[in-house]
Motif scaffolding. Structure first.
Motif, short mmCIF file in Angstrom:
data_model
loop_
_atom_site.label_atom_id
_atom_site.label_comp_id
_atom_site.label_asym_id
_atom_site.label_seq_id
_atom_site.Cartn_x
_atom_site.Cartn_y
_atom_site.Cartn_z
N GLY A 8 9.29 -0.71 11.33
CA GLY A 8 9.55 0.65 10.89
C GLY A 8 8.47 1.28 10.04
O GLY A 8 8.44 2.47 9.84
N LEU A 9 7.56 0.46 9.52
CA LEU A 9 6.44 0.96 8.73
C LEU A 9 5.18 0.26 9.19
O LEU A 9 5.23 -0.86 9.68
N ASP A 10 4.07 0.90 8.98
CA ASP A 10 2.77 0.27 9.25
C ASP A 10 2.73 -1.06 8.49
O ASP A 10 3.03 -1.10 7.30
N PRO A 11 2.36 -2.15 9.15
CA PRO A 11 2.35 -3.46 8.49
C PRO A 11 1.51 -3.53 7.22
O PRO A 11 1.80 -4.31 6.34
N SER A 12 0.49 -2.70 7.11
CA SER A 12 -0.33 -2.72 5.90
C SER A 12 0.41 -2.21 4.69
O SER A 12 0.01 -2.47 3.55
N VAL A 13 1.51 -1.49 4.89
CA VAL A 13 2.27 -0.89 3.80
C VAL A 13 3.27 -1.89 3.22
O VAL A 13 3.54 -1.89 2.03
N ARG A 14 3.82 -2.74 4.05
CA ARG A 14 4.94 -3.59 3.65
C ARG A 14 4.49 -4.78 2.82
O ARG A 14 3.39 -5.25 2.90
N GLY A 15 5.45 -5.29 2.06
CA GLY A 15 5.39 -6.62 1.55
C GLY A 15 4.56 -6.93 0.34
O GLY A 15 3.62 -7.70 0.42
N HIS B 161 0.85 -1.19 0.00
CA HIS B 161 0.00 0.00 0.00
C HIS B 161 0.89 1.24 0.00
O HIS B 161 2.07 1.15 0.33
N PRO B 162 0.35 2.40 -0.32
CA PRO B 162 1.15 3.62 -0.26
C PRO B 162 1.70 3.87 1.15
O PRO B 162 1.09 3.51 2.15
N CYS B 163 2.85 4.48 1.19
CA CYS B 163 3.52 4.88 2.43
C CYS B 163 3.28 6.39 2.57
O CYS B 163 3.56 7.15 1.65
N VAL B 164 2.75 6.82 3.71
CA VAL B 164 2.35 8.22 3.89
C VAL B 164 3.18 8.87 4.99
O VAL B 164 3.35 8.30 6.06
N GLY B 165 3.65 10.08 4.71
CA GLY B 165 4.39 10.87 5.70
C GLY B 165 5.89 10.82 5.47
O GLY B 165 6.44 9.79 5.11
N ALA B 166 6.54 11.95 5.69
CA ALA B 166 7.98 12.06 5.46
C ALA B 166 8.79 11.11 6.34
O ALA B 166 9.79 10.56 5.90
N GLN B 167 8.35 10.89 7.58
CA GLN B 167 9.10 10.01 8.47
C GLN B 167 9.10 8.57 7.95
O GLN B 167 10.14 7.92 7.90
N SER B 168 7.95 8.07 7.54
CA SER B 168 7.86 6.71 6.99
C SER B 168 8.60 6.60 5.66
O SER B 168 9.29 5.61 5.40
N ILE B 169 8.47 7.61 4.83
CA ILE B 169 9.17 7.61 3.54
C ILE B 169 10.68 7.65 3.78
O ILE B 169 11.44 6.94 3.12
N GLY B 170 11.12 8.44 4.75
CA GLY B 170 12.55 8.48 5.10
C GLY B 170 13.05 7.14 5.58
O GLY B 170 14.15 6.71 5.21
N ALA B 171 12.26 6.45 6.41
CA ALA B 171 12.64 5.12 6.89
C ALA B 171 12.77 4.16 5.72
O ALA B 171 13.74 3.38 5.64
N PHE B 172 11.83 4.21 4.80
CA PHE B 172 11.88 3.35 3.62
C PHE B 172 13.16 3.59 2.83
O PHE B 172 13.90 2.67 2.51
#
Length: 144
Positions: A133-140, A45-56
């Motif tokens: 590091g990311l919401d589980p719905s975003v990963r994988g 799923h999309p990754c939202v927010g600069a902090q999550s995007i930075g972690a990615f």
């Protein structure tokens, strides 16, 4: 040039590389709107927010053996970046599309990987490395 001045040619992707290198600093977030969105072929799923995007991008950038931006095109508020490299010892190529708002802040990032074997391995490895590091719905994407 007759006047002795030099024309400076920026390498494709140079501005984006400079932003990604700041992934763990407040300067990274300053490049984005309040709630930017990353849509990536390696994420469910999309990754939202600069902090999550930075972690990615902090984790993803460590995974490549090599990466080189080969072409860059700007069309109004969009910047299209083509790239190629190596990950897991395999050839990888892809595209990154950045969309900016009228003030120049990044609203969305679209990130595409190819070929499929690399995409699925990259997806599984980013999930493993990010852990919580990311919401589980975003990963994988590999978990689909």
């Amino acid at each position: 040039m007759a006047d002795g001045s030099k024309t400076l040619h920026r390498l494709p992707g140079a501005d984006w590389i400079a932003i990604v290198r700041k992934h763990a600093s407040p300067d990274f977030a300053a490049a984005f709107v309040e709630l930017p969105v990353l849509k990536a072929s390696v994420l469910r799923h999309p990754c939202v927010g600069a902090q999550s995007i930075g972690a990615f991008f902090g984790v993803a950038s460590e995974m490549y053996d090599t990466i080189t931006f080969t072409d860059e095109t700007v069309d109004h508020h969009k910047r299209y970046l083509e790239w190629e490299g190596k990950v897991f010892g395999l050839d990888v190529r892809g595209a990154t599309i950045l969309t900016r708002n009228s003030t120049g802040l990044i609203e969305t990032i679209q990130l595409y990987h190819s070929p499929l074997i690399v995409l699925t391995r990259f997806s599984a490895e980013i999930e493993r490395r990010l852990g919580g590091g990311l919401d589980p719905s975003v990963r994988g994407a590999a978990a689909l």
